[in-house]
Design an enzyme around this catalytic site. Structure first.
Site, mmCIF file in Angstrom:
data_model
loop_
_atom_site.group_PDB
_atom_site.id
_atom_site.type_symbol
_atom_site.label_atom_id
_atom_site.label_comp_id
_atom_site.label_asym_id
_atom_site.label_seq_id
_atom_site.Cartn_x
_atom_site.Cartn_y
_atom_site.Cartn_z
ATOM 1 N N ASP A 283 0.836 -1.194 0.000
ATOM 2 C CA ASP A 283 0.000 0.000 0.000
ATOM 3 C C ASP A 283 0.878 1.253 0.000
ATOM 4 O OD1 ASP A 283 -2.337 1.408 -0.074
ATOM 5 O OD2 ASP A 283 -3.179 0.517 1.740
ATOM 6 N N ARG B 201 -2.329 -0.371 -8.384
ATOM 7 C CA ARG B 201 -3.659 0.049 -7.938
ATOM 8 C C ARG B 201 -3.683 1.566 -8.006
ATOM 9 N NH1 ARG B 201 -6.374 1.546 -2.823
ATOM 10 N NH2 ARG B 201 -8.466 0.636 -2.829
#
Length: 311
Positions: free
Chosen positions: A130, A181
């Site tokens: 992330d 992402r």
């Protein structure tokens, strides 16, 4: 003003400590956080999977200060990877580097995440590293590159459309066949490094998502599977129109959304044959994540207020 206020509150240690221990705080967070334990998260994953929607599991936590804490965080991810494999769940995992020691020992963090990615590769799963605030951006990308070279296809990262640098980072990762992402960004960044206007962020997001789904590597002839992470229905519709007009197969990408946000849109897209993945966070250290969700969309405050006393 509300966005800035909620981001500031996400960093308030006293309010975080009180909220994470209070019954009221836990009740409020339940809309966006799938429980406090691994088993609660896995149960949520199974429910989402039954609707034909994939999951990315995230054990919440950040900014640990000792190796023991970092290893404890990593242990949860190894439990998740094993459970995903043995239970046949349509899921992968997402981890923040500050959660596994990045703030005090980057080398330790790379070893810990490397073990996690190796585990994922062994069980044919995937680890999403992330993205956090801009001080972590380059280090996160570099670590992802290192691990992707060792375990191709088992690791990817996140890019944030509000940063000026993201267009170059997109080309960099696409050319290395690293899955991305794409999100808009949920941290407070200065105008010297990020687009201050929402309209500019949106425009950059649309440009980058189109680039991602049309990219084809000159060396492999294969596209790079990417996640289009947005709840913005106008952007979703632009994507749907774009892939239809350019004959891009729906399997070339997936829409990604957050647990508890726009469930109607998630279900509709899945019913229309698009890949959809829901980011499912869990764990007792939910406060910073929860406040950033309110910062992204302050209308969520009204929603929570209306629903707090129901049931």
């Amino acid at each position: 003003m509300l966005r800035s206020a909620f981001i500031a509150l996400s960093q308030n240690k006293s309010l975080r400590s009180f909220s994470e221990r209070s019954t009221v705080g836990k009740k409020m967070s339940g809309r966006f956080v799938a429980g406090m334990s691994v088993e609660e998260a896995l149960a949520a994953c199974q429910r989402v999977n039954k609707e034909g929607i994939a999951v990315s599991l995230d054990s919440l936590g950040e900014s640990v200060t000792t190796e023991a804490e970092a290893r404890k965080s990593a242990d949860i991810y190894h439990q998740l990877l094993d459970a995903i494999h043995t239970r046949g769940l349509n899921a992968n995992v997402s981890v923040k580097l500050s959660q596994v020691g990045m703030d005090f020992d980057p080398a330790l963090t790379e070893r810990i995440v490397g073990e996690m990615v190796e585990h994922a590769a062994h069980v044919q799963s995937f680890v999403r590293i992330d993205m956090e605030g801009s001080p972590y951006t380059e280090a996160t990308i570099v670590m992802t590159e290192h691990l992707a070279a060792k375990f191709p296809g088992a690791v990817g990262t996140v890019l944030q459309a509000y940063l000026f640098r993201t267009e170059a980072d997109t080309e960099r990762l696409l050319n290395e066949n690293i899955r991305i992402r794409l999100c808009k960004g949920a941290y407070k960044e200065g105008p010297e490094i990020a687009f201050p206007a929402k309209s500019d962020v949106d425009a950059n997001y649309v440009k980058l998502m189109k680039r991602m789904v049309t990219f084809s590597s000159s060396t492999t002839g294969k596209g790079v599977f990417c996640g289009i992470a947005t709840h913005d229905e106008a952007i979703v519709e632009q994507m749907q129109t774009f892939v239809r007009e350019h004959n891009i197969d729906k399997s070339a990408f997936e829409f990604q959304m957050l647990y508890g946000v726009r469930r109607d849109l998630q279900r509709r897209l899945a019913a229309e044959g698009f890949g959809v993945r829901v980011y499912v966070p869990f764990g007792p250290e939910w406060y910073p994540y929860f406040m950033r969700r309110l910062a992204e969309r302050p209308a969520n405050v009204i929603f929570l207020a209306k629903n707090f006393f129901k049931n």
